[in-house]
Motif scaffolding. Structure first.
Motif, short mmCIF file in Angstrom:
data_model
loop_
_atom_site.label_atom_id
_atom_site.label_comp_id
_atom_site.label_asym_id
_atom_site.label_seq_id
_atom_site.Cartn_x
_atom_site.Cartn_y
_atom_site.Cartn_z
N ILE A 83 0.88 -1.17 0.00
CA ILE A 83 0.00 0.00 0.00
C ILE A 83 0.91 1.22 0.00
O ILE A 83 1.83 1.30 0.81
N PRO A 84 0.69 2.18 -0.89
CA PRO A 84 1.53 3.39 -0.86
C PRO A 84 1.50 4.04 0.52
O PRO A 84 0.45 4.08 1.18
N ALA A 85 2.65 4.51 0.97
CA ALA A 85 2.77 5.10 2.31
C ALA A 85 1.72 6.17 2.54
O ALA A 85 1.49 7.03 1.69
N GLY A 86 1.04 6.09 3.69
CA GLY A 86 0.05 7.08 4.07
C GLY A 86 -1.37 6.78 3.61
O GLY A 86 -2.29 7.53 3.95
N ARG A 87 -1.60 5.70 2.87
CA ARG A 87 -2.95 5.42 2.35
C ARG A 87 -3.69 4.33 3.13
O ARG A 87 -4.83 4.00 2.81
N SER A 88 -3.09 3.76 4.17
CA SER A 88 -3.72 2.65 4.88
C SER A 88 -5.03 3.04 5.56
O SER A 88 -5.98 2.27 5.56
N MET A 89 -5.10 4.23 6.13
CA MET A 89 -6.34 4.66 6.80
C MET A 89 -7.47 4.87 5.81
O MET A 89 -8.62 4.56 6.10
N GLU A 90 -7.15 5.37 4.63
CA GLU A 90 -8.14 5.54 3.58
C GLU A 90 -8.71 4.17 3.17
O GLU A 90 -9.93 4.00 3.06
N ILE A 91 -7.85 3.21 2.98
CA ILE A 91 -8.29 1.86 2.62
C ILE A 91 -9.08 1.24 3.75
O ILE A 91 -10.10 0.60 3.52
N TYR A 92 -8.66 1.45 4.98
CA TYR A 92 -9.38 0.98 6.17
C TYR A 92 -10.82 1.48 6.15
O TYR A 92 -11.76 0.72 6.38
N LEU A 119 -13.65 -1.57 7.54
CA LEU A 119 -13.07 -2.45 8.56
C LEU A 119 -13.45 -2.00 9.97
O LEU A 119 -13.44 -2.80 10.89
N ASP A 120 -13.80 -0.72 10.13
CA ASP A 120 -14.22 -0.22 11.43
C ASP A 120 -15.56 -0.80 11.87
O ASP A 120 -15.90 -0.81 13.05
N LYS A 121 -16.34 -1.33 10.93
CA LYS A 121 -17.66 -1.88 11.24
C LYS A 121 -17.59 -3.38 11.59
O LYS A 121 -18.57 -3.97 11.97
N LEU A 122 -16.42 -3.98 11.43
CA LEU A 122 -16.26 -5.41 11.69
C LEU A 122 -15.71 -5.65 13.08
O LEU A 122 -14.97 -4.84 13.62
N LYS A 149 -3.05 -5.76 8.31
CA LYS A 149 -3.23 -7.17 8.65
C LYS A 149 -4.59 -7.29 9.31
O LYS A 149 -4.87 -6.61 10.29
N VAL A 150 -5.44 -8.14 8.74
CA VAL A 150 -6.81 -8.26 9.24
C VAL A 150 -7.11 -9.73 9.53
O VAL A 150 -6.97 -10.58 8.65
N GLU A 151 -7.50 -10.00 10.76
CA GLU A 151 -7.82 -11.38 11.15
C GLU A 151 -9.33 -11.56 11.12
O GLU A 151 -10.03 -11.23 12.08
N CYS A 152 -9.83 -12.04 9.97
CA CYS A 152 -11.24 -12.34 9.78
C CYS A 152 -11.40 -13.11 8.47
O CYS A 152 -10.42 -13.35 7.76
#
Length: 144
Positions: A16-25, A30-33, A55-58
């Protein structure tokens, strides 16, 4: 050195390009899971210099690969089972997208008919251009 533990079952989004992880989140909701998520920002990368990792454990089936491909089709999706990578999924731009992108044209039928699904088709894969199937409005590259 940062050490983030292994996950038993789930997926790892890498490159993931640096700084974009929260946008993808946010776009993957993922906040609803109810699952564990590790966000690693600005990790060292031989290819990119810096990168983010999620890293997502689901269950992997909850991941909407269409949304992910539209955001960045260079992201690597590693499927994890029994704490091992069992599959690497390639992201491919989908030909049609239903209910992910919303048409911004105020004269589009989707603005009048609230129950009508927002469907976009890929019209130029090289330029990553999607257009509304009803009014041909071009997707501006931003989600709501």
């Amino acid at each position: 050195m940062l050490n983030v533990g292994k996950i038993e079952e789930g997926f790892v989004l890498d490159h993931i390009p640096a700084g974009r992880s929260m946008e993808i989140y946010r776009y993957l909701h993922l906040d609803k899971l109810d699952c564990q998520v590790a966000i690693i920002r600005n990790a060292r990368s031989g290819k990119l210099g810096k990168k983010d990792i999620l890293k997502v454990e689901c269950d992997i089936d909850i991941l909407n690969l269409d949304v992910l491909a539209i955001l960045d089709d260079k992201i690597t999706v590693n499927v994890i089972k029994n704490a091992e990578i069992v599959e690497k999924r390639e992201l491919v731009l989908p030909e049609k997208i239903n209910g992910v992108i919303k048409c911004k044209n105020p004269r589009c039928i989707t603005s009048i008919e609230q129950g009508l699904p927002h469907i976009f088709k890929l019209t130029d894969a090289n330029k990553r251009i999607y257009r509304c199937i009803y009014c041909e409005e071009k997707f501006n590259g931003r989600f709501e």
